[in-house]
Write a protein that holds these residues in place. Structure first.
Motif, PDB file in Angstrom:
ATOM      1  N   LEU A 422       1.058  -1.300   0.215  1.00 18.12           N
ATOM      2  CA  LEU A 422      -0.167  -0.060   0.042  1.00 18.12           C
ATOM      3  C   LEU A 422       0.875   1.132   0.023  1.00 18.12           C
ATOM      4  N   VAL A 423       0.690   2.107  -1.028  1.00 19.97           N
ATOM      5  CA  VAL A 423       1.519   3.509  -0.922  1.00 19.97           C
ATOM      6  C   VAL A 423       0.554   4.583  -0.761  1.00 19.97           C
ATOM      7  N   ILE A 424       0.874   5.315   0.082  1.00 20.51           N
ATOM      8  CA  ILE A 424       0.191   6.615   0.392  1.00 20.51           C
ATOM      9  C   ILE A 424       1.135   7.844   0.148  1.00 20.51           C
ATOM     10  N   GLY A 425       0.797   8.467  -0.850  1.00 20.72           N
ATOM     11  CA  GLY A 425       1.756   9.743  -1.278  1.00 20.72           C
ATOM     12  C   GLY A 425       1.064  11.050  -1.228  1.00 20.72           C
ATOM     13  N   ARG A 426       0.542  11.540  -0.043  1.00 19.97           N
ATOM     14  CA  ARG A 426      -0.228  12.599   0.035  1.00 19.97           C
ATOM     15  C   ARG A 426       0.002  13.276   1.453  1.00 19.97           C
ATOM     16  N   GLY A 427      -0.370  14.623   1.439  1.00 18.63           N
ATOM     17  CA  GLY A 427      -0.136  15.216   2.992  1.00 18.63           C
ATOM     18  C   GLY A 427      -1.237  14.889   3.843  1.00 18.63           C
ATOM     19  N   ARG A 428      -0.647  14.767   5.356  1.00 22.41           N
ATOM     20  CA  ARG A 428      -1.427  14.327   6.322  1.00 22.41           C
ATOM     21  C   ARG A 428      -2.611  15.391   6.429  1.00 22.41           C
ATOM     22  N   GLN A 429      -3.817  14.751   6.579  1.00 22.15           N
ATOM     23  CA  GLN A 429      -5.084  15.654   6.848  1.00 22.15           C
ATOM     24  C   GLN A 429      -4.774  16.203   8.260  1.00 22.15           C
ATOM     25  N   VAL A 430      -5.259  17.611   8.243  1.00 23.93           N
ATOM     26  CA  VAL A 430      -5.151  18.341   9.596  1.00 23.93           C
ATOM     27  C   VAL A 430      -6.321  18.897   9.806  1.00 23.93           C
ATOM     28  N   GLU A 431      -7.118  18.902  10.934  1.00 24.46           N
ATOM     29  CA  GLU A 431      -8.252  19.581  11.315  1.00 24.46           C
ATOM     30  C   GLU A 431      -8.091  20.657  12.390  1.00 24.46           C
ATOM     31  N   LYS A 432      -8.338  21.831  12.120  1.00 26.81           N
ATOM     32  CA  LYS A 432      -8.428  23.003  13.103  1.00 26.81           C
ATOM     33  C   LYS A 432      -9.855  23.369  13.522  1.00 26.81           C
ATOM     34  N   SER A 433     -10.446  23.088  14.810  1.00 23.11           N
ATOM     35  CA  SER A 433     -11.699  23.493  15.149  1.00 23.11           C
ATOM     36  C   SER A 433     -12.154  24.658  15.162  1.00 23.11           C
ATOM     37  N   GLY A 434     -13.067  25.088  14.648  1.00 24.90           N
ATOM     38  CA  GLY A 434     -13.457  26.518  14.942  1.00 24.90           C
ATOM     39  C   GLY A 434     -12.923  27.424  13.833  1.00 24.90           C
ATOM     40  N   ARG A 435     -12.078  26.979  13.208  1.00 26.12           N
ATOM     41  CA  ARG A 435     -11.256  27.985  12.280  1.00 26.12           C
ATOM     42  C   ARG A 435     -12.287  28.343  10.953  1.00 26.12           C
ATOM     43  N   ALA A 436     -12.991  27.525  10.744  1.00 22.36           N
ATOM     44  CA  ALA A 436     -13.808  28.085   9.494  1.00 22.36           C
ATOM     45  C   ALA A 436     -14.663  29.298   9.779  1.00 22.36           C
ATOM     46  N   GLU A 437     -15.261  29.480  11.032  1.00 26.15           N
ATOM     47  CA  GLU A 437     -15.989  30.610  11.357  1.00 26.15           C
ATOM     48  C   GLU A 437     -15.021  31.890  11.205  1.00 26.15           C
ATOM     49  N   GLU A 438     -13.997  31.863  11.838  1.00 27.18           N
ATOM     50  CA  GLU A 438     -12.818  32.998  11.658  1.00 27.18           C
ATOM     51  C   GLU A 438     -12.476  33.221  10.246  1.00 27.18           C
ATOM     52  N   LEU A 439     -12.267  32.199   9.360  1.00 25.98           N
ATOM     53  CA  LEU A 439     -12.218  32.518   8.119  1.00 25.98           C
ATOM     54  C   LEU A 439     -13.231  33.305   7.426  1.00 25.98           C
ATOM     55  N   ARG A 440     -14.578  32.819   7.592  1.00 25.95           N
ATOM     56  CA  ARG A 440     -15.631  33.546   6.937  1.00 25.95           C
ATOM     57  C   ARG A 440     -15.739  34.837   7.271  1.00 25.95           C
ATOM     58  N   ALA A 441     -15.601  35.059   8.789  1.00 23.86           N
ATOM     59  CA  ALA A 441     -15.575  36.506   9.346  1.00 23.86           C
ATOM     60  C   ALA A 441     -14.437  37.398   8.595  1.00 23.86           C
ATOM     61  N   ARG A 442     -13.343  36.783   8.281  1.00 23.43           N
ATOM     62  CA  ARG A 442     -12.198  37.575   7.661  1.00 23.43           C
ATOM     63  C   ARG A 442     -12.376  38.119   6.418  1.00 23.43           C
ATOM     64  N   PHE A 443     -12.926  36.907   5.612  1.00 20.27           N
ATOM     65  CA  PHE A 443     -13.220  37.129   4.221  1.00 20.27           C
ATOM     66  C   PHE A 443     -14.275  38.182   4.224  1.00 20.27           C
ATOM     67  N   LYS A 444     -15.227  37.938   4.852  1.00 15.67           N
ATOM     68  CA  LYS A 444     -16.444  38.928   4.835  1.00 15.67           C
ATOM     69  C   LYS A 444     -16.124  40.487   5.177  1.00 15.67           C
ATOM     70  N   ALA A 445     -15.310  40.767   6.049  1.00 21.75           N
ATOM     71  CA  ALA A 445     -14.510  42.067   6.265  1.00 21.75           C
ATOM     72  C   ALA A 445     -13.836  42.593   5.115  1.00 21.75           C
ATOM     73  N   ALA A 446     -12.958  41.853   4.634  1.00 20.97           N
ATOM     74  CA  ALA A 446     -12.208  42.292   3.477  1.00 20.97           C
ATOM     75  C   ALA A 446     -12.952  42.552   2.262  1.00 20.97           C
ATOM     76  N   LYS A 447     -14.177  41.828   2.130  1.00 27.43           N
ATOM     77  CA  LYS A 447     -14.845  42.082   0.842  1.00 27.43           C
ATOM     78  C   LYS A 447     -15.485  43.484   1.294  1.00 27.43           C
ATOM     79  N   ALA A 448     -16.166  43.693   2.240  1.00 26.07           N
ATOM     80  CA  ALA A 448     -16.788  44.785   2.674  1.00 26.07           C
ATOM     81  C   ALA A 448     -15.775  46.099   2.655  1.00 26.07           C
ATOM     82  N   GLU A 449     -14.666  46.015   3.080  1.00 23.51           N
ATOM     83  CA  GLU A 449     -13.565  47.002   2.988  1.00 23.51           C
ATOM     84  C   GLU A 449     -13.358  47.421   1.586  1.00 23.51           C
ATOM     85  N   LYS A 450     -13.316  46.265   0.773  1.00 28.01           N
ATOM     86  CA  LYS A 450     -12.971  46.549  -0.515  1.00 28.01           C
ATOM     87  C   LYS A 450     -13.981  47.229  -1.546  1.00 28.01           C
ATOM     88  N   SER A 451     -15.055  47.064  -1.345  1.00 28.36           N
ATOM     89  CA  SER A 451     -16.520  47.694  -1.878  1.00 28.36           C
ATOM     90  C   SER A 451     -16.682  49.102  -1.341  1.00 28.36           C
TER      91      SER A 451
END
Length: 451
Positions: A422-451
């Protein structure tokens, strides 16, 4: 007939002027074979002892093609283009070697058959000195008319020279003319150039022979098979006739064509009985298909061999060097190039397999690519029998996978893998709990500032 020696002279010195092409007219292709190649194949099938081909200056590619398709043929150069008889006499050295039957024909009539050649030769064997192949024209305008009286061909009258009565004649000249070898050269030498263009026309030969009391006859052929090519439109017309013949031959030989008019064949396509071809399939040169195969819709095959009971497509592409063993499966949006796929192996979805071998009963998952080219050279991938390559895998050649190997989906494999590994040639999966909400907030703020 087999006892009579046979010299055909193919007139092929024409330029591609009316084709709007830099390439000689007879080098344009029908069914992936140059026009003149079809004529040479017909002459080989008609048991020509030797073939003379008249070419123009600077037609090296044509001469090389003649050498490949008719190795014993001779090429003769017509430097000045002064008419059809002048072209035939360019092959004087061939004419000076005795032959029972001499046939002059054009290199731009790719649909002529061995049967038509035999009709002319039969007349020569029966005692004719000159035999012209004619045809009943649906629209005779522009063709030379065959003027016959009491069964004898008196002359060929060109459209511009014909009287009103002669223009009513619908039996026309195909351009294919046979001669008793004993009189051929003498008749050609007797043709003069007393005409508006000052050229030497082969069509004068029957009238000269008739005046000399020689036996001159015409024999009927089929209009479809004697049509010549001078324009791109005529090239397309002849291609359509060629494809019609190939489709009918396939059907007669036990091949199922679900939509015959949508399937395109090459001059050398080989298909065994009990093959099914779905709509919109194109066979390029060098394809052989064994029995029991199904070629699904919208597939393109070239330089490929497909073993018994295999399935190809839909939307598959087999490029030169593709070799599919018995019972293999090539699926939708799969491309195979210079690769062998073993018996029972499957490459079913969205994959590229190039410069590779796939062992029997292996399974190649969707999105798999063999990376065979590094920008300078091609490298090979070898996949052992019974292996399973997971979806979206990248196999970087040169690479060897042993037998029974399992490649995990999404792997990039760069080093050899031993049997049953069996050969596995890929990066290990990493999970960071709660980071999805932080990312969404950051992207929303950046979009609002740009507009």
């Amino acid at each position: 007939m087999s006892q009579r020696s046979f010299l055909p002279i193919v007139l092929a010195a024409g330029l591609g002027t009316r084709m709007r092409s830099e390439m000689p007219k007879v080098m344009h292709a029908i069914g992936n074979l140059p026009i003149v190649g079809h004529v040479l194949k017909t002459l080989n099938a008609a048991d020509a002892d030797r073939i003379a081909v008249v070419v123009g200056p600077d037609m090296q590619a044509l001469e090389e093609l003649v050498g490949r398709l008719a190795p014993g043929a001779s090429c003769h150069q017509q430097t000045d283009r002064l008419g059809t008889a002048h072209a035939a006499l360019a092959a004087r050295s061939a004419l000076e070697v005795p032959a029972d039957d001499v046939l002059i024909l054009f290199g731009d009539t790719p649909l002529v058959t061995p049967a038509a050649i035999s009709k002319v030769r039969d007349q020569l064997a029966a005692g004719a000195d000159v035999a012209v192949l004619g045809f009943e024209a649906a629209n005779p305008f522009g063709y030379g008319r065959l003027l016959i009286e009491n069964g004898k061909l008196l002359a060929i009258r060109e459209e511009k020279d014909a009287s009103e009565e002669e223009r009513k004649v619908t039996f026309c000249n195909s351009g294919i003319m046979g001669f008793n070898g004993k009189v051929a050269l003498d008749l050609l030498d007797a043709i003069g150039s007393d005409n508006a263009k000052g050229e030497f026309y082969l069509t004068d030969a029957p009238e000269i022979a008739s005046r000399r009391g020689l036996k001159v006859v015409a024999v009927a052929g089929d209009e479809e098979e004697v049509q010549g090519i001078n324009t791109r439109a005529q090239l397309a017309t002849c291609e359509a006739v060629f494809q019609k013949r190939m489709r009918q031959m396939a059907l007669d030989n036990g091949v199922s064509l679900q939509a015959p008019d949508t399937v395109y064949f090459s001059h050398d396509t080989e298909i065994e009985p009990d093959v099914t071809v779905e709509p919109n399939v194109v066979f390029g040169p060098g394809v052989s298909i064994e029995s029991g195969v199904t070629i699904r819709a919208f597939s393109h095959l070239e330089g490929a061999s497909v073993g018994k009971g295999s399935t190809v497509g839909p939307y598959a592409r087999l490029r030169p060097g593709a070799n599919l063993a018995e019972g293999s499966h090539i699926g939708n949006f799969v491309e195979i190039k210079n690769a062998s796929v073993g018996a029972g192996a499957k490459v079913n979805h969205l994959s590229y397999i190039g410069d590779a071998t796939v062992g029997e009963k292996s399974n190649i998952g969707a999105g798999t690519i063999t990376c065979n080219y590094d920008g300078f050279g091609k490298h090979k991938t070898e996949i052992g029998a019974g292996s399973f390559v997971g979806s979206n895998s990248t196999l970087v050649a040169p690479l060897t996978l042993g037998e029974g190997v399992y490649v995990a989906a999404g792997s990039v494999v760069t080093e050899a893998v031993s049997d049953n590994s069996l050969v596995i040639g890929r990066g290990r999966q990493v999970e960071k709990s709660g980071r999805a909400e932080e990312l969404r907030a950051r992207f929303k703020a950046a979009k609002a500032e740009k507009s």
